[in-house]
Design an enzyme around this catalytic site. Sequence first.
Site, PDB file in Angstrom:
ATOM      1  N   THR A 100       0.852  -1.191   0.000  1.00  0.00           N
ATOM      2  CA  THR A 100       0.000   0.000   0.000  1.00  0.00           C
ATOM      3  C   THR A 100       0.884   1.237   0.000  1.00  0.00           C
ATOM      4  O   THR A 100       1.931   1.267   0.662  1.00  0.00           O
ATOM      5  CB  THR A 100      -0.947   0.028   1.210  1.00  0.00           C
ATOM      6  OG1 THR A 100      -0.189  -0.174   2.411  1.00  0.00           O
ATOM      7  CG2 THR A 100      -1.999  -1.048   1.099  1.00  0.00           C
TER       8      THR A 100
ATOM      9  N   LYS B 279       5.115  -9.081   2.540  1.00  0.00           N
ATOM     10  CA  LYS B 279       3.684  -8.851   2.721  1.00  0.00           C
ATOM     11  C   LYS B 279       2.927  -9.731   1.734  1.00  0.00           C
ATOM     12  O   LYS B 279       2.398  -9.272   0.727  1.00  0.00           O
ATOM     13  CB  LYS B 279       3.350  -7.374   2.534  1.00  0.00           C
ATOM     14  CG  LYS B 279       2.049  -6.948   3.193  1.00  0.00           C
ATOM     15  CD  LYS B 279       1.948  -5.441   3.271  1.00  0.00           C
ATOM     16  CE  LYS B 279       0.749  -5.036   4.111  1.00  0.00           C
ATOM     17  NZ  LYS B 279       0.659  -3.558   4.250  1.00  0.00           N
TER      18      LYS B 279
ATOM     19  N   GLU C  45       5.249  -6.675  16.133  1.00  0.00           N
ATOM     20  CA  GLU C  45       4.660  -5.530  15.445  1.00  0.00           C
ATOM     21  C   GLU C  45       3.269  -5.297  16.009  1.00  0.00           C
ATOM     22  O   GLU C  45       2.881  -5.938  16.999  1.00  0.00           O
ATOM     23  CB  GLU C  45       4.585  -5.803  13.937  1.00  0.00           C
ATOM     24  CG  GLU C  45       3.780  -7.054  13.589  1.00  0.00           C
ATOM     25  CD  GLU C  45       3.966  -7.519  12.155  1.00  0.00           C
ATOM     26  OE1 GLU C  45       4.788  -6.936  11.429  1.00  0.00           O
ATOM     27  OE2 GLU C  45       3.277  -8.483  11.766  1.00  0.00           O
TER      28      GLU C  45
END
Length: 268
Positions: free
Chosen positions: A28, A140, A173
């Site tokens: 993104t 990702k 995270e």
Amino acid sequence: MFWRDGEIIEKVSVSDRSFQYGDGCFTTILTKHGNIMLWQKHVARMNTALKVLQIPQPNWSVVHEQLTSVALTTPLAGLKIHVSRGCGGRGYSPSVESGPIVTISCFPYPPHYLSWREEGLSLMLCKTQLGLNPLLAGIKHNNRLEQILMKAEIEQTRFDDGLALDLNDNVVETSMANVFWVSEGKVYTPTLANSGVAGVMRAEVIEALKHLQIKCYEDEYSLSALLSADEIFVSNCILGVAPVKKIEEAALPIGRVTRRIQEYLDQC
């Protein structure tokens, strides 16, 4: 918008391997007035993931042209690039009849991100723990089931996001961002050798710390190391850098180092 082998297509087949198996990767990207931020770094990130997954690279010049055509011209917005291996037969074999398939989309900037950047966000501790998978750690890929389960937990609470530990109880995270903390003027962030996602903004923060001459350490860290920090912040490409104001019921100050990094990156 979808396209395959340079040809725009209207539908993605039920045999698409990302639909069937999560066989692909995505990123993104922040846009400012329609301008694509950190483009080459997103390309490098995607190429790293595609190499691990053994998926051919798309023509990034064509992707850039298509992204530019759909990007919102508002001051802040976002884009998503999703790559699937393509369409193939039944089973796990990576052989495909055609592919890869690239999907691009745009979305408005989440308005609450602006307040998070200024006022900070609150984190809970997720019960869902991240598995250990060094082969896919850092990239990702399109299988984000762990993050979905974490988000399901978070949405049942008043917290903004959730902190994720791995199966060894090391901090990794949050459900949507990388995490950093400051202790005695030094910055720490978890290694992503066994799990987690290596965000483009994470790399930008680490580079910013070098320019600011602030030492940054990457290793395995327990929750107690994080909770003893002087200040904590998170990062992702759409949000940028945002301070953490609370973990569970423990309040945290918005620190000087966090503000310095925000100011530095805003000037880049």
